[in-house]
Scaffold this motif. Sequence first.
Motif, PDB file in Angstrom:
ATOM      1  N   SER A  17       0.820  -1.217   0.000  1.00 25.85           N
ATOM      2  CA  SER A  17       0.000   0.000   0.000  1.00 25.85           C
ATOM      3  C   SER A  17       0.855   1.269   0.000  1.00 25.85           C
ATOM      4  N   SER A  18       2.146   1.127   0.301  1.00 24.17           N
ATOM      5  CA  SER A  18       3.025   2.295   0.321  1.00 24.17           C
ATOM      6  C   SER A  18       3.805   2.452  -0.982  1.00 24.17           C
ATOM      7  N   LEU A  19       3.560   1.594  -1.961  1.00 24.10           N
ATOM      8  CA  LEU A  19       4.349   1.598  -3.190  1.00 24.10           C
ATOM      9  C   LEU A  19       3.698   2.406  -4.308  1.00 24.10           C
ATOM     10  N   GLY A  20       4.547   2.957  -5.142  1.00 22.96           N
ATOM     11  CA  GLY A  20       4.093   3.641  -6.348  1.00 22.96           C
ATOM     12  C   GLY A  20       3.933   2.626  -7.468  1.00 22.96           C
ATOM     13  N   PRO A  21       3.566   3.087  -8.674  1.00 23.36           N
ATOM     14  CA  PRO A  21       3.273   2.161  -9.780  1.00 23.36           C
ATOM     15  C   PRO A  21       4.449   1.269 -10.192  1.00 23.36           C
ATOM     16  N   VAL A  22       5.652   1.823 -10.280  1.00 20.21           N
ATOM     17  CA  VAL A  22       6.812   1.031 -10.709  1.00 20.21           C
ATOM     18  C   VAL A  22       7.144  -0.025  -9.671  1.00 20.21           C
ATOM     19  N   ALA A  23       7.201   0.378  -8.411  1.00 18.90           N
ATOM     20  CA  ALA A  23       7.504  -0.572  -7.339  1.00 18.90           C
ATOM     21  C   ALA A  23       6.396  -1.605  -7.196  1.00 18.90           C
ATOM     22  N   MET A  24       5.174  -1.199  -7.448  1.00 24.99           N
ATOM     23  CA  MET A  24       4.056  -2.136  -7.350  1.00 24.99           C
ATOM     24  C   MET A  24       4.147  -3.222  -8.423  1.00 24.99           C
ATOM     25  N   ARG A  25       4.584  -2.825  -9.625  1.00 21.44           N
ATOM     26  CA  ARG A  25       4.791  -3.831 -10.686  1.00 21.44           C
ATOM     27  C   ARG A  25       5.851  -4.836 -10.256  1.00 21.44           C
ATOM     28  N   PHE A  27       6.659  -5.620  -7.186  1.00 20.01           N
ATOM     29  CA  PHE A  27       6.073  -6.426  -6.113  1.00 20.01           C
ATOM     30  C   PHE A  27       5.133  -7.495  -6.682  1.00 20.01           C
ATOM     31  N   ASP A  28       4.294  -7.111  -7.613  1.00 18.41           N
ATOM     32  CA  ASP A  28       3.341  -8.055  -8.218  1.00 18.41           C
ATOM     33  C   ASP A  28       4.049  -9.180  -8.981  1.00 18.41           C
ATOM     34  N   ASN A  29       5.261  -8.901  -9.458  1.00 19.94           N
ATOM     35  CA  ASN A  29       6.003  -9.911 -10.217  1.00 19.94           C
ATOM     36  C   ASN A  29       6.892 -10.807  -9.357  1.00 19.94           C
ATOM     37  N   LEU A  30       6.877 -10.611  -8.045  1.00 20.23           N
ATOM     38  CA  LEU A  30       7.637 -11.520  -7.167  1.00 20.23           C
ATOM     39  C   LEU A  30       7.038 -12.922  -7.281  1.00 20.23           C
ATOM     40  N   LYS A  31       7.915 -13.921  -7.297  1.00 22.09           N
ATOM     41  CA  LYS A  31       7.423 -15.302  -7.363  1.00 22.09           C
ATOM     42  C   LYS A  31       6.762 -15.673  -6.039  1.00 22.09           C
ATOM     43  N   ALA A  32       5.713 -16.451  -6.135  1.00 21.40           N
ATOM     44  CA  ALA A  32       4.996 -16.903  -4.936  1.00 21.40           C
ATOM     45  C   ALA A  32       5.967 -17.635  -4.004  1.00 21.40           C
ATOM     46  N   ASN A  33       5.865 -17.348  -2.727  1.00 18.64           N
ATOM     47  CA  ASN A  33       6.685 -17.974  -1.676  1.00 18.64           C
ATOM     48  C   ASN A  33       8.183 -17.708  -1.824  1.00 18.64           C
ATOM     49  N   SER A  34       8.555 -16.661  -2.552  1.00 17.91           N
ATOM     50  CA  SER A  34       9.984 -16.346  -2.701  1.00 17.91           C
ATOM     51  C   SER A  34      10.508 -15.478  -1.551  1.00 17.91           C
ATOM     52  N   ILE A  35       9.602 -14.910  -0.771  1.00 20.88           N
ATOM     53  CA  ILE A  35       9.967 -14.058   0.372  1.00 20.88           C
ATOM     54  C   ILE A  35       9.434 -14.718   1.631  1.00 20.88           C
ATOM     55  N   ASN A  36      10.324 -14.907   2.625  1.00 22.38           N
ATOM     56  CA  ASN A  36       9.931 -15.599   3.851  1.00 22.38           C
ATOM     57  C   ASN A  36       9.785 -14.699   5.066  1.00 22.38           C
ATOM     58  N   SER A  37      10.197 -13.442   4.950  1.00 20.90           N
ATOM     59  CA  SER A  37      10.091 -12.548   6.095  1.00 20.90           C
ATOM     60  C   SER A  37      10.055 -11.102   5.604  1.00 20.90           C
ATOM     61  N   PHE A  38       9.640 -10.234   6.514  1.00 21.31           N
ATOM     62  CA  PHE A  38       9.614  -8.814   6.172  1.00 21.31           C
ATOM     63  C   PHE A  38      11.028  -8.323   5.912  1.00 21.31           C
ATOM     64  N   ARG A  39      11.976  -8.835   6.644  1.00 26.02           N
ATOM     65  CA  ARG A  39      13.380  -8.453   6.443  1.00 26.02           C
ATOM     66  C   ARG A  39      13.816  -8.804   5.014  1.00 26.02           C
ATOM     67  N   GLU A  40      13.491 -10.006   4.544  1.00 26.14           N
ATOM     68  CA  GLU A  40      13.826 -10.400   3.175  1.00 26.14           C
ATOM     69  C   GLU A  40      13.137  -9.482   2.169  1.00 26.14           C
ATOM     70  N   LEU A  41      11.896  -9.128   2.458  1.00 29.02           N
ATOM     71  CA  LEU A  41      11.148  -8.244   1.570  1.00 29.02           C
ATOM     72  C   LEU A  41      11.825  -6.878   1.466  1.00 29.02           C
ATOM     73  N   THR A  42      12.204  -6.305   2.594  1.00 23.45           N
ATOM     74  CA  THR A  42      12.844  -4.985   2.566  1.00 23.45           C
ATOM     75  C   THR A  42      14.220  -5.046   1.920  1.00 23.45           C
ATOM     76  N   GLN A  43      14.945  -6.150   2.101  1.00 25.03           N
ATOM     77  CA  GLN A  43      16.251  -6.294   1.453  1.00 25.03           C
ATOM     78  C   GLN A  43      16.093  -6.403  -0.067  1.00 25.03           C
ATOM     79  N   ALA A  44      15.126  -7.196  -0.505  1.00 25.45           N
ATOM     80  CA  ALA A  44      14.877  -7.342  -1.943  1.00 25.45           C
ATOM     81  C   ALA A  44      14.449  -6.010  -2.546  1.00 25.45           C
ATOM     82  N   PHE A  45      13.582  -5.319  -1.846  1.00 25.02           N
ATOM     83  CA  PHE A  45      13.115  -4.013  -2.303  1.00 25.02           C
ATOM     84  C   PHE A  45      14.289  -3.037  -2.388  1.00 25.02           C
ATOM     85  N   GLY A  46      15.085  -2.979  -1.325  1.00 27.49           N
ATOM     86  CA  GLY A  46      16.226  -2.061  -1.293  1.00 27.49           C
ATOM     87  C   GLY A  46      17.230  -2.343  -2.394  1.00 27.49           C
ATOM     88  N   SER A  47      17.547  -3.623  -2.631  1.00 23.72           N
ATOM     89  CA  SER A  47      18.531  -3.942  -3.663  1.00 23.72           C
ATOM     90  C   SER A  47      17.994  -3.637  -5.057  1.00 23.72           C
TER      91      SER A  47
END
Length: 148
Positions: A17-25, A27-47
Amino acid sequence: MALHSKDEALICKVFPSSLGPVAMRWFDNLKANSINSFRELTQAFGSRFVTCRRVARPLASLLSLSMQEGDTLKTYSDRYWEMFNEIEGDFDEVAINTFKLGLPVDYGLRKSLIEKPVTTVRQLMDRIDKYKRVKKNQQGKGKDKIIP
């Protein structure tokens, strides 16, 4: 999200809900079950988006701008405000002075700003708009170009 910082599943669901259109795309393209924690999510987003950060321009960037031959006041002011918005900090006085100094010495708006100085960027923008309207009414469209 801060209220539910202990509930990782909820935080991961609220995160998009905090993402813009580019970041949302992304996020939507992440593979199912590829992220196991919020920490992993923020690291993937940051990189992924670290290269998309805008680097603030130095204040000196404004000093390099000036009205060029063939420029209208609109093209010069549009270019100026775009650059000004990329500079971090409160530099209204510098912005006013560098804009004025970027105008040709014999340009009517520059003379107006010297004779009746403005003290805020808002006042400067208003004066530019007023000058453009007066110029357009007096001389017709395109007549505020610098002529060699």
